[in-house]
Design an enzyme around this catalytic site. Structure first.
Site, PDB file in Angstrom:
ATOM      1  N   GLY A  46       5.629   8.531   0.617  1.00 38.55           N
ATOM      2  CA  GLY A  46       5.098   7.413   1.388  1.00 38.55           C
ATOM      3  C   GLY A  46       4.456   6.369   0.501  1.00 38.55           C
ATOM      4  O   GLY A  46       4.020   6.657  -0.619  1.00 38.55           O
ATOM      5  N   GLN A  51      -0.988  -0.570  -1.402  1.00 35.59           N
ATOM      6  CA  GLN A  51      -0.685   0.020  -2.720  1.00 35.59           C
ATOM      7  C   GLN A  51       0.160  -0.888  -3.593  1.00 35.59           C
ATOM      8  O   GLN A  51       0.295  -0.638  -4.797  1.00 35.59           O
ATOM      9  CB  GLN A  51       0.036   1.356  -2.562  1.00 35.59           C
ATOM     10  N   CYS A  93      -1.242  11.182  -4.692  1.00 37.93           N
ATOM     11  CA  CYS A  93      -1.076   9.786  -4.302  1.00 37.93           C
ATOM     12  C   CYS A  93      -0.496   9.016  -5.484  1.00 37.93           C
ATOM     13  O   CYS A  93      -0.932   9.191  -6.618  1.00 37.93           O
ATOM     14  CB  CYS A  93      -2.447   9.213  -3.935  1.00 37.93           C
ATOM     15  N   LEU A  94       0.476   8.156  -5.220  1.00 38.48           N
ATOM     16  CA  LEU A  94       1.094   7.372  -6.292  1.00 38.48           C
ATOM     17  C   LEU A  94       0.075   6.449  -6.970  1.00 38.48           C
ATOM     18  O   LEU A  94       0.265   6.044  -8.109  1.00 38.48           O
ATOM     19  CB  LEU A  94       2.270   6.552  -5.758  1.00 38.48           C
ATOM     20  N   HIS A 135      -2.184  10.020   5.497  1.00 39.37           N
ATOM     21  CA  HIS A 135      -2.503   9.497   4.163  1.00 39.37           C
ATOM     22  C   HIS A 135      -2.221   7.995   4.090  1.00 39.37           C
ATOM     23  O   HIS A 135      -3.037   7.222   3.579  1.00 39.37           O
ATOM     24  CB  HIS A 135      -1.673  10.281   3.138  1.00 39.37           C
ATOM     25  N   GLU A 136      -1.063   7.580   4.626  1.00 42.15           N
ATOM     26  CA  GLU A 136      -0.697   6.150   4.565  1.00 42.15           C
ATOM     27  C   GLU A 136      -1.558   5.313   5.496  1.00 42.15           C
ATOM     28  O   GLU A 136      -1.940   4.186   5.165  1.00 42.15           O
ATOM     29  CB  GLU A 136       0.793   5.952   4.877  1.00 42.15           C
ATOM     30  N   HIS A 139      -4.691   4.610   3.769  1.00 41.32           N
ATOM     31  CA  HIS A 139      -4.539   3.519   2.794  1.00 41.32           C
ATOM     32  C   HIS A 139      -4.724   2.163   3.471  1.00 41.32           C
ATOM     33  O   HIS A 139      -5.327   1.261   2.899  1.00 41.32           O
ATOM     34  CB  HIS A 139      -3.133   3.540   2.181  1.00 41.32           C
TER      35      HIS A 139
HETATM   36 NI    NI Z   1      -1.428   7.358  -1.522  1.00 35.38          NI
END
Ligand code: NI
Length: 169
Positions: A46, A51, A93-94, A135-136, A139
């Site tokens: 995701g 981000q 997380c990226l 999670h998204e 964000h």
């Molecule tokens: Ni993330």
């Protein structure tokens, strides 16, 4: 399509709250396509708009790494309708590369939003996909998964987080 640069921990945009999308214009379509390409390239599941430094409220999911046949998709103006159960599992997380932690999240979630055609969609998910949705959505509210850790658990990561924030510069 183009790859976007993924913002990492320490970048103030990750703490911003996304804005509701009122018009699905070319900018939104292009952003979604580029985000799908970016999350695929990064091998993630995701990616939320914040981000990549953008503030429309939307995220993309590429379920391929989960072994699901479903194509990547976009959820615009997502909101949580229902959560149930609890599941503890590793989460990463990226935007916080190289750092994953065990975290308890609801095991099942129902979310609602709109797709790129402006159609209302309701999505139900369990396990990793449920976690990805939560999670998204976090964000898009400026919240990172590390914010959910217990203070002691987070304290142990301070050095690593500082290192990630430094690398950014
Ligand atoms: Ni993330």
């Amino acid at each position: 399509m183009a790859l976007l640069s993924i913002r990492t921990y320490g970048d103030p945009v990750l703490r911003k709250r996304a804005h509701e999308v009122t018009d699905i214009d070319q900018m939104i379509v292009r952003l979604s396509q580029n985000m799908i390409e970016t999350v695929r390239n990064a091998g993630g599941i995701g990616l939320a708009a914040t981000q990549v430094g953008e503030l429309p409220s939307l995220f993309v999911i590429d379920p391929t790494p989960l072994g699901m046949e479903e194509k990547p998709f976009v959820v615009i103006n997502p909101r949580i309708v229902e959560v149930a159960g609890e599941l503890r599992r590793e989460e990463g997380c990226l935007s916080i590369p190289g750092l994953s932690q065990e975290l308890v999240r609801p095991a099942r979630v129902v979310i609602r939003g709109i797709d790129l055609d402006g159609k209302e969609i309701t999505l139900e998910a369990t396990s990793i996909l449920a976690r990805a949705f939560l999670h998204e959505i976090d964000h898009l509210n400026g919240v990172l998964f590390i914010d959910h850790l217990k203070p002691g658990q987070r304290e142990l990561l301070r050095g690593k987080l500082r290192e990630i924030a430094r690398k950014k510069e």
